[in-house]
Design a protein around this motif. Structure first.
Motif, mmCIF file in Angstrom:
data_model
loop_
_atom_site.group_PDB
_atom_site.id
_atom_site.type_symbol
_atom_site.label_atom_id
_atom_site.label_comp_id
_atom_site.label_asym_id
_atom_site.label_seq_id
_atom_site.Cartn_x
_atom_site.Cartn_y
_atom_site.Cartn_z
ATOM 1 N N THR A 57 0.835 -1.203 0.000
ATOM 2 C CA THR A 57 0.000 0.000 0.000
ATOM 3 C C THR A 57 0.870 1.254 0.000
ATOM 4 O O THR A 57 0.608 2.203 -0.737
ATOM 5 N N LYS A 60 2.384 1.670 -3.401
ATOM 6 C CA LYS A 60 1.344 2.090 -4.353
ATOM 7 C C LYS A 60 1.021 3.571 -4.148
ATOM 8 O O LYS A 60 0.950 4.336 -5.111
ATOM 9 N N SER A 66 1.527 -0.142 -9.228
ATOM 10 C CA SER A 66 0.124 -0.075 -9.612
ATOM 11 C C SER A 66 -0.419 -1.494 -9.463
ATOM 12 O O SER A 66 0.345 -2.431 -9.216
ATOM 13 N N TYR A 67 -1.706 -1.639 -9.583
ATOM 14 C CA TYR A 67 -2.266 -2.983 -9.522
ATOM 15 C C TYR A 67 -3.403 -3.115 -10.517
ATOM 16 O O TYR A 67 -3.968 -2.133 -10.985
ATOM 17 N N TYR A 81 0.142 -6.818 -8.567
ATOM 18 C CA TYR A 81 0.935 -5.605 -8.454
ATOM 19 C C TYR A 81 2.033 -5.610 -9.512
ATOM 20 O O TYR A 81 2.578 -6.656 -9.848
#
Length: 121
Positions: A57, A60, A66-67, A81
């Motif tokens: 997290t 990100k 990014s996911y 991810y």
């Protein structure tokens, strides 16, 4: 007897390398959290979900990862991810930092530590 706890130092070393190791894996291919944990375990770097999820997290939110949700044949969709372009640039800097540290440790170990450490047996 020394009061320094080797396990604590080992744990701190692992924590310091965790982001780098995760990013190295994701540079090769996207992965979902259980895959990341499994790859780490196979590399003998134990990490638990409670440590990994906040790290993912944080990366990100920093724009380094990014996911993408992908359907799974074995249960609910999975969050894969991957590194962003900014993440790849950041990883290059981490690689440089790692190489500097590894080189420094290598120099010190050749110049200071005897070739055989009989106390480690």
């Amino acid at each position: 007897m020394t009061t320094v706890n080797v396990d604590n130092i080992r744990s701190q070393m692992r924590k310091g390398m965790l982001e780098y190791c995760v990013m190295l894996m994701l540079d090769v291919q996207p992965a979902f959290t259980p895959e990341i944990i499994d790859r780490m375990r196979r590399a003998h770097l134990i990490v638990v979900e409670g440590t990994l999820y906040p790290l993912l997290t944080r990366l990100k939110n920093a724009g380094l990862l990014s996911y993408q949700w992908q359907e799974s044949t074995q249960g609910p969709p999975r969050k894969y991810y991957s590194l962003t372009d900014e993440g790849r640039q950041f990883l290059c800097h981490l690689r440089e930092a790692w190489q500097e540290m590894a080189n420094a440790v290598e120099v010190l170990s050749r110049n200071v530590i005897p070739p055989t450490c009989s106390t480690c047996d």
